[in-house]
Design an enzyme around this catalytic site. Structure first.
Site, short mmCIF file in Angstrom:
data_model
loop_
_atom_site.label_atom_id
_atom_site.label_comp_id
_atom_site.label_asym_id
_atom_site.label_seq_id
_atom_site.Cartn_x
_atom_site.Cartn_y
_atom_site.Cartn_z
N TYR A 75 -16.53 7.84 2.13
CA TYR A 75 -15.23 8.39 1.72
C TYR A 75 -14.23 7.26 1.48
O TYR A 75 -13.53 7.22 0.47
CB TYR A 75 -14.72 9.35 2.79
CG TYR A 75 -13.46 10.10 2.42
CD1 TYR A 75 -13.52 11.20 1.57
CD2 TYR A 75 -12.21 9.71 2.89
CE1 TYR A 75 -12.36 11.89 1.21
CE2 TYR A 75 -11.06 10.39 2.55
CZ TYR A 75 -11.14 11.49 1.71
OH TYR A 75 -10.00 12.16 1.36
N LYS A 123 -12.52 6.30 -2.08
CA LYS A 123 -11.07 6.42 -2.32
C LYS A 123 -10.47 5.06 -2.70
O LYS A 123 -9.51 5.01 -3.47
CB LYS A 123 -10.37 7.03 -1.10
CG LYS A 123 -10.74 8.50 -0.87
CD LYS A 123 -10.36 9.39 -2.06
CE LYS A 123 -10.67 10.86 -1.80
NZ LYS A 123 -10.28 11.73 -2.93
P1 NAP Z 1 -10.67 21.20 -0.14
O1 NAP Z 1 -9.77 22.26 0.38
O2 NAP Z 1 -12.07 21.10 0.40
O3 NAP Z 1 -10.73 21.33 -1.73
C1 NAP Z 1 -11.58 20.55 -2.51
C2 NAP Z 1 -12.18 21.44 -3.57
O4 NAP Z 1 -13.02 20.64 -4.42
C3 NAP Z 1 -13.09 22.55 -2.98
O5 NAP Z 1 -12.85 23.79 -3.60
C4 NAP Z 1 -14.47 22.01 -3.30
O6 NAP Z 1 -15.46 23.01 -3.40
C5 NAP Z 1 -14.22 21.38 -4.65
N1 NAP Z 1 -15.34 20.54 -5.05
C6 NAP Z 1 -16.20 19.84 -4.27
N2 NAP Z 1 -17.14 19.25 -5.02
C7 NAP Z 1 -16.87 19.59 -6.31
C8 NAP Z 1 -17.51 19.30 -7.54
N3 NAP Z 1 -18.62 18.56 -7.61
N4 NAP Z 1 -16.96 19.80 -8.67
C9 NAP Z 1 -15.84 20.56 -8.62
N5 NAP Z 1 -15.21 20.90 -7.48
C10 NAP Z 1 -15.73 20.40 -6.34
O7 NAP Z 1 -10.05 19.76 0.08
P2 NAP Z 1 -8.52 19.26 0.02
O8 NAP Z 1 -8.15 18.88 1.39
O9 NAP Z 1 -7.68 20.15 -0.78
O10 NAP Z 1 -8.74 17.90 -0.77
C11 NAP Z 1 -8.38 17.74 -2.14
C12 NAP Z 1 -8.41 16.26 -2.47
O11 NAP Z 1 -7.44 15.59 -1.65
C13 NAP Z 1 -9.75 15.58 -2.18
O12 NAP Z 1 -10.01 14.63 -3.18
C14 NAP Z 1 -9.52 14.89 -0.86
O13 NAP Z 1 -10.35 13.78 -0.67
C15 NAP Z 1 -8.06 14.51 -1.00
N6 NAP Z 1 -7.40 14.27 0.28
C16 NAP Z 1 -7.33 15.26 1.21
C17 NAP Z 1 -6.72 15.00 2.43
C18 NAP Z 1 -6.62 16.03 3.52
O14 NAP Z 1 -6.26 15.67 4.65
N7 NAP Z 1 -6.89 17.32 3.24
C19 NAP Z 1 -6.20 13.73 2.69
C20 NAP Z 1 -6.29 12.75 1.73
C21 NAP Z 1 -6.89 13.03 0.51
P3 NAP Z 1 -16.44 23.24 -2.12
O15 NAP Z 1 -15.54 23.70 -1.01
O16 NAP Z 1 -17.38 24.26 -2.62
O17 NAP Z 1 -17.07 21.89 -1.82
#
Ligand code: NAP
Length: 253
Positions: free
Chosen positions: A155, A159
């Site tokens: 990860y 990133k």
């Molecule tokens: P999330 O709720 O898990 O949403 C991510 C979405 O992306 C899910 O619907 C997931 O589907 C989908 N996804 C996964 N693989 C995919 C693919 N191959 N093609 C298309 N869609 C796909 O996560 P989030 O927390 O909102 O995170 C969103 C972004 O912010 C990510 O890039 C994450 O790394 C970044 N981020 C998050 C945080 C945090 O604390 N939440 C912090 C820093 C950065 P599935 O559930 O079916 O896998």
């Protein structure tokens, strides 16, 4: 309304931060293409937008598959009539020590997070360049695109890669009026992180790494993403906007 009639495409739009960006952009007048691996989840978000009088179309999207990405970008353009903003929010992460991380998991995380940012960005930018149009791309980096935390080697590497790709694309596409920026969130409460919050001790530890002693919520990040994407913000490109409650500001003593 900052996004009146602008076409906003969101990968990973069915959940968490991506979902919130879809809803917030639509509330500001955008027409939204919601792309997600889970088509039903994408449709739920699109239906919520339409239920509020907005315009939205759901797409099943796998950001690691070039054909699926092309279908998403072309389908969004057909459905929404134009392309203006791409938000790359699809992402996954592992929690396993670097000693135990399998090659398969390493590849999967890099494929979704890094290649899955590159492919939609390239397809989107190619369409804009072919039409001589300007646009904005906002990538989801992370505090772990700026530093490290234990048990997240793939990860963290992915990133850091997103940060590099953001700068590279900003540099190459700036002259064409395509701005490329990233946000670096701290811990945000979404389905990705929900597990932390089920354990009171873990939850307190995670809160404590942030200077503000709390985690963020999806609107904290959606607000920053829309700020980076808004047309009036025309001189900002290649930036990584940290929205982390002070996590990376320094270590508490
Ligand atoms: P999330 O709720 O898990 O949403 C991510 C979405 O992306 C899910 O619907 C997931 O589907 C989908 N996804 C996964 N693989 C995919 C693919 N191959 N093609 C298309 N869609 C796909 O996560 P989030 O927390 O909102 O995170 C969103 C972004 O912010 C990510 O890039 C994450 O790394 C970044 N981020 C998050 C945080 C945090 O604390 N939440 C912090 C820093 C950065 P599935 O559930 O079916 O896998």
């Amino acid at each position: 309304m900052r996004f009146q009639d602008r076409a906003v495409l969101v990968t990973g739009g069915g959940s968490g931060i991506g979902r919130e960006v879809c809803l917030a952009a639509a509330a500001e007048g955008a027409r939204v293409a919601v792309g997600d691996l889970d088509a039903a989840r994408a449709e739920t978000v699109a239906a919520a937008i339409r239920g509020r009088g907005g315009e939205a179309q759901a797409f099943r999207l796998d950001v690691t598959d070039p054909a699926s990405v092309t279908a998403f970008v072309e389908g969004a353009e057909t459905a929404l009539g134009r392309l203006d903003v791409l938000v790359n929010s699809a992402g996954i992460r592992e929690i396993v020590s670097v000693l135990d991380l399998s090659l398969e998991e390493w590849r999967r995380v890099l494929d979704v997070n890094m290649t899955g940012t590159f492919l939609p960005s390239q397809a989107f930018a190619r369409r804009l360049v072919a039409q001589g149009r300007t646009g904005q791309i906002v990538n989801l980096a992370s505090t772990l695109g700026l530093m490290a935390a234990p048990n997240r080697a793939a990860y963290t590497a992915s990133k850091h890669g997103v940060v590099g790709l953001t700068k590279e694309m900003a540099l190459e596409l700036g002259e064409r009026g395509i701005r490329v920026n990233a946000v670096a969130p701290g811990v945000i409460r979404t389905p990705m992180t929900e597990r932390y919050f089920q354990d009171p001790e873990m939850s307190a530890t995670i809160r404590g790494i942030h200077a503000m002693n709390r985690c963020g919520e999806p609107p904290d990040i959606a607000r920053a993403i829309l700020f980076l994407a808004e047309e009036g913000n025309g001189f900002m490109t290649g930036s990584v906007l940290t929205v982390d409650g002070g996590w990376t500001t320094g270590k508490k003593m």
